[in-house]
Design an enzyme around this catalytic site. Structure first.
Site, PDB file in Angstrom:
ATOM      1  N   ASP A  79       4.619   1.358  -4.287  1.00 19.31           N
ATOM      2  CA  ASP A  79       4.062   0.149  -3.679  1.00 19.31           C
ATOM      3  C   ASP A  79       3.494  -0.769  -4.762  1.00 19.31           C
ATOM      4  O   ASP A  79       2.416  -1.344  -4.615  1.00 19.31           O
ATOM      5  CB  ASP A  79       2.995   0.486  -2.633  1.00 19.31           C
ATOM      6  CG  ASP A  79       2.639  -0.718  -1.769  1.00 19.31           C
ATOM      7  OD1 ASP A  79       3.442  -1.668  -1.723  1.00 19.31           O
ATOM      8  OD2 ASP A  79       1.553  -0.713  -1.154  1.00 19.31           O
ATOM      9  N   ASN A  99      -2.593  -2.821   0.843  1.00 16.31           N
ATOM     10  CA  ASN A  99      -1.913  -3.109   2.100  1.00 16.31           C
ATOM     11  C   ASN A  99      -0.680  -2.209   2.188  1.00 16.31           C
ATOM     12  O   ASN A  99       0.276  -2.413   1.436  1.00 16.31           O
ATOM     13  CB  ASN A  99      -1.491  -4.571   2.146  1.00 16.31           C
ATOM     14  CG  ASN A  99      -1.002  -4.998   3.516  1.00 16.31           C
ATOM     15  OD1 ASN A  99      -1.125  -4.261   4.479  1.00 16.31           O
ATOM     16  ND2 ASN A  99      -0.426  -6.183   3.592  1.00 16.31           N
TER      17      ASN A  99
END
Length: 429
Positions: free
Chosen positions: A303, A276
């Site tokens: 991330d 995501n």
């Protein structure tokens, strides 16, 4: 501790340095480059022969909270140090949103000298996706450097409008993931032929562009400063270019996953590739590489989102999105250098001086980072740029071994990490 780092290849993108220089450290700062200061006596000498001496990496998106409890997870902080990351930005956790000063203080209570420096983002609203704005001024006093809305996004544009006005009045920054929550609802992959073939609900490009149009329009009205995190589409990057030409106060980062991978890498529903933002097409990946190269994108982030085995042992759409990444950030930057033949210092700037400059604009009171000039905090790593290593769960310090790069050979391995002049990590031989 007084350190003498000898015989290393010092690469400092912020100052255009790339050559053999010794480094001298005392009282947590760089005190000399090249020749030793008068009377300097080292407590320890590190022989960096065959190694690169780099500024500590600065990661603008890494989740290192303790699952189900206040505080920071020791395994994830070790992962940061093992990856040469000396400073990171912590997005708000939906399970324990930092929407009150006491929550921020509890989160940071376990921070210790010699560990990776963690900069928390405060919740923009009570409950992350709520309708009531938090007391940003109080959260900033507690240690938050900016304010974010979490992964779910804010559906009420009036709330976003109020947050931008509030932040602008206080001189604070909103840290936004540009994604329209309605267009994103139920999506687990990027829209396109591959998602259709797999029967997965697709996330359209417009989920990012609609959100960006809204953000930029409200910026024009309020003058608020915004950092956009993990952009993923070519169309979104085009809008960012236009906004920067216009002079809007906006910075941005992209994920190392999006830099290298595309939607077809999902293969046959491999949940390690459920991320995501989701992996997009080759055109988007190429646009991300170009935007990093020309500086439209300020930083490359890991991330880092550790997911346990239970979270990944589900059908693709039902599995938890995310991947471990802190220990891969340097290697994936070097892989970009190797694959695209980008100049090494230019690429390293996207994980050192580039993200440090973003933090400097957002939190000017924080100690400067991302460089190794005299007077800089002694945050650095020694790395073997020629080493190759196999990515396996056993090779990682993170509690999660789930990554789309599992089983790959990657270049570069951190050997030593120094934070605040203290030896924080040494890779076991």
């Amino acid at each position: 501790m007084r350190l003498h780092i000898a015989n290393g290849r010092l690469i400092d993108p912020a100052h255009g340095v790339d050559g053999r220089h010794d480094l001298y450290i005392a009282q947590g700062h760089v005190v000399a480059v090249g020749d030793a200061p008068d009377g300097f006596q080292a407590d320890r000498r590190l022989d960096a022969s065959g190694l690169a001496v780099l500024p500590g990496l600065v990661d603008l998106s890494a989740r290192v909270s303790q699952p189900g409890a206040a505080g920071l997870a020791p395994a994830e902080l070790r992962a940061a140090l093992a990856g040469g990351v000396t400073r990171l930005v912590l997005p708000p956790d939906a399970d324990a949103p930092p929407d009150e000063p006491t929550k921020v203080e509890a989160l940071m209570r376990h921070a210790q000298a010699g560990q990776c420096v963690v900069h928390p983002l405060g919740a923009m609203t009570v409950g992350l996706a709520g309708e009531t704005l938090t007391e940003m001024a109080l959260l900033a006093q507690a240690g938050c450097i900016a304010f974010a809305q979490g992964e779910s996004g804010i559906a009420d544009t009036r709330v976003l409008w109020g947050a931008l006005r509030y932040a602008s009045g206080l001189g604070h920054t909103l840290w936004l993931r540009p994604q329209d929550p309605w267009l994103a609802r139920g999506a687990s992959a990027a829209s396109g032929a591959y998602a259709e073939r797999l029967g997965l609900e697709g996330l359209p490009v417009q989920a990012e562009t609609v959100a960006l149009h809204t953000i930029f329009e409200l910026q024009r009205a309020t003058g608020a400063r915004v950092h956009l995190t993990r952009l993923s589409t070519a169309a979104g990057l085009d809008l960012l270019r236009a906004a920067r030409r216009e002079g809007l106060p906006v910075t941005a980062d992209v994920s190392a996953n999006s830099l290298h991978l595309t939607d077809v890498d999902i293969g046959f529903f491999d949940t390690n590739f459920h991320l995501n933002p989701p992996l997009r097409g080759q055109r988007d990946r190429d646009a991300i590489q170009a935007a990093l190269a020309d500086g439209v994108i300020d930083a490359l982030c890991s991330d880092h989102t550790p997911v346990d085995n239970r979270g990944k042992a589900q059908p693709f759409a039902a599995s938890a999105p995310g991947a471990t990444g802190l220990e891969l950030l340097l290697s994936l930057t070097l892989k970009w250098v190797r694959d695209s033949r980008r100049p090494l210092a230019e690429a390293l700037a996207r994980v050192t001086s580039g993200p440090a400059a973003v933090l400097g604009r957002i939190a000017p009171h924080a100690a400067p980072a991302g460089h190794l000039g005299v007077g800089a905090p002694a945050d650095l790593c020694l790395a073997d740029l020629e080493a190759e290593w196999l990515v396996t769960p056993a090779a990682l310090q993170s509690r999660s071994g789930h990554t789309p790069f599992a089983g790959m050979m990657l270049p570069g391995r951190v050997r030593v990490t120094v934070v605040g002049g203290q030896l924080a990590w040494e890779t076991p031989v």
